[in-house]
Enzyme design. Structure first.
Site, PDB file in Angstrom:
ATOM      1  N   GLU A 138      -5.514   7.961  -3.127  1.00  0.00           N
ATOM      2  CA  GLU A 138      -5.363   6.584  -2.670  1.00  0.00           C
ATOM      3  C   GLU A 138      -5.397   5.572  -3.807  1.00  0.00           C
ATOM      4  O   GLU A 138      -5.255   4.369  -3.577  1.00  0.00           O
ATOM      5  CB  GLU A 138      -6.450   6.236  -1.654  1.00  0.00           C
ATOM      6  CG  GLU A 138      -6.335   6.978  -0.334  1.00  0.00           C
ATOM      7  CD  GLU A 138      -5.094   6.591   0.447  1.00  0.00           C
ATOM      8  OE1 GLU A 138      -4.629   5.446   0.285  1.00  0.00           O
ATOM      9  OE2 GLU A 138      -4.589   7.427   1.214  1.00  0.00           O
ATOM     10  N   PHE A 165      -8.336  15.026  12.998  1.00  0.00           N
ATOM     11  CA  PHE A 165      -8.015  16.084  13.955  1.00  0.00           C
ATOM     12  C   PHE A 165      -6.532  16.421  14.027  1.00  0.00           C
ATOM     13  O   PHE A 165      -6.156  17.443  14.608  1.00  0.00           O
ATOM     14  CB  PHE A 165      -8.531  15.711  15.353  1.00  0.00           C
ATOM     15  CG  PHE A 165     -10.023  15.620  15.434  1.00  0.00           C
ATOM     16  CD1 PHE A 165     -10.816  16.715  15.117  1.00  0.00           C
ATOM     17  CD2 PHE A 165     -10.651  14.437  15.793  1.00  0.00           C
ATOM     18  CE1 PHE A 165     -12.204  16.639  15.168  1.00  0.00           C
ATOM     19  CE2 PHE A 165     -12.030  14.343  15.848  1.00  0.00           C
ATOM     20  CZ  PHE A 165     -12.810  15.444  15.532  1.00  0.00           C
ATOM     21  N   ALA A 166      -5.690  15.585  13.455  1.00  0.00           N
ATOM     22  CA  ALA A 166      -4.260  15.889  13.447  1.00  0.00           C
ATOM     23  C   ALA A 166      -3.639  15.522  12.114  1.00  0.00           C
ATOM     24  O   ALA A 166      -2.417  15.463  11.998  1.00  0.00           O
ATOM     25  CB  ALA A 166      -3.547  15.145  14.581  1.00  0.00           C
ATOM     26  N   GLY A 167      -4.460  15.282  11.127  1.00  0.00           N
ATOM     27  CA  GLY A 167      -3.970  14.943   9.804  1.00  0.00           C
ATOM     28  C   GLY A 167      -4.707  15.736   8.751  1.00  0.00           C
ATOM     29  O   GLY A 167      -5.253  16.790   9.033  1.00  0.00           O
ATOM     30  N   GLY A 168      -4.783  15.231   7.562  1.00  0.00           N
ATOM     31  CA  GLY A 168      -5.358  16.001   6.469  1.00  0.00           C
ATOM     32  C   GLY A 168      -6.701  15.522   5.989  1.00  0.00           C
ATOM     33  O   GLY A 168      -7.130  15.897   4.901  1.00  0.00           O
ATOM     34  N   TYR A 169      -7.400  14.695   6.773  1.00  0.00           N
ATOM     35  CA  TYR A 169      -8.622  14.074   6.276  1.00  0.00           C
ATOM     36  C   TYR A 169      -9.906  14.695   6.821  1.00  0.00           C
ATOM     37  O   TYR A 169     -10.974  14.097   6.732  1.00  0.00           O
ATOM     38  CB  TYR A 169      -8.605  12.574   6.579  1.00  0.00           C
ATOM     39  CG  TYR A 169      -7.738  11.810   5.613  1.00  0.00           C
ATOM     40  CD1 TYR A 169      -8.274  11.237   4.474  1.00  0.00           C
ATOM     41  CD2 TYR A 169      -6.367  11.691   5.811  1.00  0.00           C
ATOM     42  CE1 TYR A 169      -7.483  10.549   3.571  1.00  0.00           C
ATOM     43  CE2 TYR A 169      -5.564  11.019   4.921  1.00  0.00           C
ATOM     44  CZ  TYR A 169      -6.125  10.443   3.805  1.00  0.00           C
ATOM     45  OH  TYR A 169      -5.328   9.780   2.914  1.00  0.00           O
ATOM     46  N   HIS A 172      -6.653  11.057  11.995  1.00  0.00           N
ATOM     47  CA  HIS A 172      -6.856  11.339  10.577  1.00  0.00           C
ATOM     48  C   HIS A 172      -7.543  12.684  10.373  1.00  0.00           C
ATOM     49  O   HIS A 172      -7.169  13.451   9.480  1.00  0.00           O
ATOM     50  CB  HIS A 172      -7.722  10.246   9.934  1.00  0.00           C
ATOM     51  CG  HIS A 172      -6.979   9.032   9.518  1.00  0.00           C
ATOM     52  ND1 HIS A 172      -6.554   8.082  10.411  1.00  0.00           N
ATOM     53  CD2 HIS A 172      -6.598   8.581   8.301  1.00  0.00           C
ATOM     54  CE1 HIS A 172      -5.937   7.103   9.761  1.00  0.00           C
ATOM     55  NE2 HIS A 172      -5.950   7.378   8.477  1.00  0.00           N
ATOM     56  N   HIS A 186       0.831  -1.207   0.000  1.00  0.00           N
ATOM     57  CA  HIS A 186       0.000   0.000   0.000  1.00  0.00           C
ATOM     58  C   HIS A 186       0.870   1.264   0.000  1.00  0.00           C
ATOM     59  O   HIS A 186       0.714   2.144  -0.846  1.00  0.00           O
ATOM     60  CB  HIS A 186      -0.907  -0.017   1.234  1.00  0.00           C
ATOM     61  CG  HIS A 186      -1.792   1.184   1.368  1.00  0.00           C
ATOM     62  ND1 HIS A 186      -3.131   1.157   1.074  1.00  0.00           N
ATOM     63  CD2 HIS A 186      -1.534   2.457   1.788  1.00  0.00           C
ATOM     64  CE1 HIS A 186      -3.665   2.352   1.288  1.00  0.00           C
ATOM     65  NE2 HIS A 186      -2.707   3.151   1.731  1.00  0.00           N
ATOM     66  N   GLU A 187       1.786   1.344   0.949  1.00  0.00           N
ATOM     67  CA  GLU A 187       2.613   2.556   1.049  1.00  0.00           C
ATOM     68  C   GLU A 187       3.553   2.686  -0.148  1.00  0.00           C
ATOM     69  O   GLU A 187       3.861   3.800  -0.584  1.00  0.00           O
ATOM     70  CB  GLU A 187       3.405   2.534   2.361  1.00  0.00           C
ATOM     71  CG  GLU A 187       2.551   2.464   3.615  1.00  0.00           C
ATOM     72  CD  GLU A 187       1.459   3.525   3.670  1.00  0.00           C
ATOM     73  OE1 GLU A 187       1.631   4.611   3.072  1.00  0.00           O
ATOM     74  OE2 GLU A 187       0.421   3.259   4.305  1.00  0.00           O
TER      75      GLU A 187
END
Length: 788
Positions: A598, A702-706, A700, A568-569
């Site tokens: 994705e 609250f501290a990421g970009g989603y 995801h 995946h990564e």
């Protein structure tokens, strides 16, 4: 290989589970076998001057089939993405210290300010952060003054100098922010926290620069517009949109309020992530009685003993203990799947779903503040809610996203069994694993010896060569690394010329490294930042996982889910590294609408089930024996095990995300946890516990970009499954056809970057609009959906 089930399943429970899980939908609990417990990645996923696209770190989704390590994905806070992630290259450093006038005698030796081929990850320390970033910001302020004074509506006088300014900060900040994710210390945190407001202040000034905004507008209105390439037009249009979203059109008072909000959101996001990490590290259980950990596999016991040794219990062994079990992914998942001690499972489950929800680490007030500030920001920009702001730079609209989620929810729910009262949340993963073992005669722990990390990486690189015509070779020692376990690789084209590089940090280090799996940029391809003016700067990527480390002299022996995580990564990394786009602002993963990023990562997961690929990977680490054919067929058959439950779980997260950013009123009659319970009643067969506080670790959004974008995983999954179906249609056993389609995939999906709309790129590859049929077929839901 003999597959055995080591635990007798009571007939009553087996009957119940069979009734529930044959339809693949029962387990929609908050944490089950396959729930990623929260990166990232994007996944901080990651335009140009916008807080939603750069830097693009890609966490795994919380559902991922690689459920063992799509856990607690954490990424750079979204407000840091006012800049494109344009970093230094093997030719250009980010900064030249002699150009900065300062009385600080330490600056000339500050590694953040030196010319280098690759970032000096091995020597950067917390003490370098304050003086280095402040000196750099001072220089960049001067550079921006000069650009605003001399700017003209032309590529050489606008875009090129802008990209160079951006690059200098992003490379330096990227180094320290990456180290905070993989080598965290209190000193580094404090230093970053101190200079972060100064960095954000500069970002805001750049994002709100009216001379730059007016110059982009003038390009769009000029005669030269039609002569620009598609990629250049995309850059101009995106820059204008992002400038508006960054507040460039606001009056002075409103702009001050907007900037204050951005500063606070940056601070709160950082604090949220730190609390999750600290809460995860804080919980551990010391065990001396082997009866308490009965059922745990040998690999889990060895890891628990190794953890005990690291914490001072030098006599600890896998056989005799003592053992220390933590909430870190490999440890936690083993308990939930295999511990026969039901009380232990319950203890760990409750600890996990209440992380960062009490005491000094309580994220509840932070969530309320974040949601309130996002709503205020939306109003300042004349949007109805924050979800509308988020969708301004995506393929979907709020309505389209909700329509997709509801269609999938209806199809999934119809497959669920209604009566599930005999099971508690902490029983789901355990009995699901027993049922999977019984039904498919597969024991995941007994598969580990067939998936050693070195062999998996060899197979992955061979697949990349077959599909995309590239060679990947170790280049350890060429670039400094932050930990001795980190590997460095060179990517070459068919002529043998280097075209990219990447770091791979595979193992869990709970004392200093954030959980989850993600890909991020170090350097992006760029002609402007070329070292010789003719050949573009080569891209460099990070790939970070948190899988089981080597234990007892053995190599890292992976679960099949961990294998899928690496694939995946690597898909994200391929899109970054194989881009042929020379415009740095839309090269690789930059400038791609969030709900399409994705596609390559989820696409690569499909190859884990491809016979030739899997058999090339699955070799016993001692005997060299290939995975038996019957076991491969069982893996294939088990692919859709609980696919419906995975779908519902993703839909829960996505629906909750949209609900919080569209209809929730901070400070109103409903709390965030009330919203969670309400949404879960529609999207989960088993609703969460009343005390469930999963939102307090939902990094995801609250501290990421989603934020208002978690639906993107499902949106892109439609694209990725349909893309893989092109290979299925041609015949996966037809090597010539596979290579031809692989090259086409590379020349479109992987090469074009953000220089072309993703919908157009997909049609160029597939020859038609995307269809959800392949996704439904792969997940075993086709007949259910058709009837629905």
């Amino acid at each position: 290989m003999k597959m055995r089930t080591t635990l007798h399943i009571p007939n009553r429970v087996l009957f119940l589970l069979a009734a529930l899980l044959i339809i693949d939908m029962l387990m929609a609990s908050r944490i089950s076998l396959s729930r990623s417990i929260h990166p990232i990645l994007k996944r901080s996923p990651y335009s140009h001057l916008a807080p939603k696209q750069f830097p693009k770190s890609h966490p795994c989704p919380l559902w991922s089939s690689s459920f063992s390590f799509c856990l607690q994905s954490f990424h750079k806070s979204t407000t840091s993405s006012f800049f494109p992630s344009l970093s230094s290259s093997p030719c250009y450093a980010s900064f030249s210290s002699p150009s900065v006038a300062t009385p600080d005698d330490t600056l000339p030796s500050n590694p953040l300010l030196q010319d280098f081929e690759f970032p000096p990850f091995d020597i950067v320390d917390a003490k370098h952060v304050r003086p280095g970033i402040r000196a750099l910001l001072k220089k960049l302020e001067s550079d921006l003054d000069e650009l605003e004074r001399t700017v003209e509506p032309s590529w050489p006088k606008l875009v090129e100098p802008l990209e160079k300014i951006i690059d200098q900060l992003v490379v330096a900040w990227g180094v320290i922010n990456h180290l905070k994710s993989v080598k965290d210390t209190p000193e580094l945190r404090a230093a970053i926290e101190e200079v972060q407001p100064e960095k954000v202040k500069f970002q805001l000034r750049l994002g709100q620069s009216k001379p730059i905004y007016n110059a982009f507008k003038a390009i769009q209105d000029s005669r030269q517009w039609q002569s620009l390439s598609n990629a250049q037009k995309r850059i101009v249009e995106s820059q204008i949109k992002e400038a508006v979203l960054n507040g460039v059109a606001l009056e002075d008072d409103k702009r001050k309020e907007f900037n204050k909000i951005q500063q606070e959101l940056e601070r709160l996001s950082q604090k949220f992530g730190e609390n999750v990490l600290d809460a995860t590290k804080k919980f551990e259980k010391f065990i001396t009685d082997e009866k308490e950990i009965e059922g745990l596999p040998a690999t889990a016991l060895a890891l628990a003993a190794q953890t005990a040794v690291s914490k001072g219990h030098k006599e600890a062994t896998a056989e005799n203990g003592p053992w220390i079990i933590t909430l870190d992914a490999p440890s936690f998942i083993s308990v939930m799947q295999h511990a026969q001690n039901r009380d232990l499972r319950e203890e760990f489950y409750r600890a996990y779903v209440t992380r960062a929800s009490s005491g000094d680490l309580d994220n509840t007030p932070i969530i309320d503040q974040i949601l309130r500030l996002r709503q205020e920001k939306a109003k300042l920009l004349n949007y109805i809610n924050y979800a509308e702001v988020s969708m301004a730079t995506k393929m979907a609209t709020v309505q389209k996203a909700e329509e997709l989620l509801e269609k999938l929810r209806t199809a999934s729910w119809d497959a669920a069994v209604q009566e599930v009262n005999d099971l508690s949340h902490w029983d789901i993963s355990f009995w699901a694993e027993r049922l999977r073992e019984s039904r498919y005669n597969i024991n995941e722990e007994e598969l580990r010896p067939y998936f050693s990390l070195p062999k998996v990486m060899d197979g992955l690189f061979n697949l990349a060569n077959t599909l995309f015509g590239i060679d990947i070779e170790p280049a350890d020692g060429l670039a400094p690394v932050w930990n001795n376990d980190v590997r460095f690789y060179r990517v070459k084209d068919c002529s043998g010329s280097p075209i990219a590089y990447f770091y791979f940090d595979p193992y869990s280090r709970p004392s200093e490294k954030r959980g989850g799996a993600w890909m991020d940029e170090v350097v992006s391809r760029s002609l402007v930042l070329s070292c010789n003016g003719t050949a573009p700067r080569l891209p460099i990527a990070h790939m970070v996982c948190n899988q089981t480390p080597p234990v007892g002299g053995k190599p890292s022996l992976m679960t099949f889910r961990e294998v899928e995580t690496v694939f995946h990564e690597f898909g994200h990394a391929l899109q970054h590294m194989l881009t042929k786009q020379d415009e740095g602002l839309v090269a690789g993963i930059r400038g791609i609408e969030w709900d399409a990023v994705e596609l390559p990562s989820q696409f690569m997961e499909n190859w884990c089930y491809h016979r030739e690929t899997l058999m090339g990977i699955a070799k016993h680490y001692v005997t060299g024996e290939t995975l038996p054919e019957d076991v491969y067929l069982k893996l294939l058959a088990a692919r859709t095990f609980r696919a419906g439950s995975l779908s519902l779980r993703q839909l829960t997260f996505a629906s909750l995300d949209l609900e919080l950013h569209t209809r929730y009123i901070p400070g109103g009659s409903e709390t965030i946890f009330d919203v969670d319970q309400r949404v879960s009643k529609r999207t989960q067969v088993i609703p969460p516990l009343p005390e469930d506080r999963f939102l307090c670790s939902f990094s995801h959004i609250f501290a990421g970009g989603y934020a208002a974008g978690y639906y993107s995983y499902k949106w892109a999954e439609v694209l990725s499954a349909d893309a893989f179906s092109a290979f299925e249609d041609a015949g996966l056993d037809d090597s010539k056809a596979v290579k031809e389609i692989g090259r086409k995939f590379r020349e479109t999906i992987l090469a074009l970057g953000g220089g072309k709309a993703p919908s157009e790129v997909f049609v160029e590859f597939r020859g038609r609009e995307p269809s959800p049929e392949a996704l439904l077929r792969h997940s075993g839901l086709s007949s259910v959906t058709a009837s629905a």
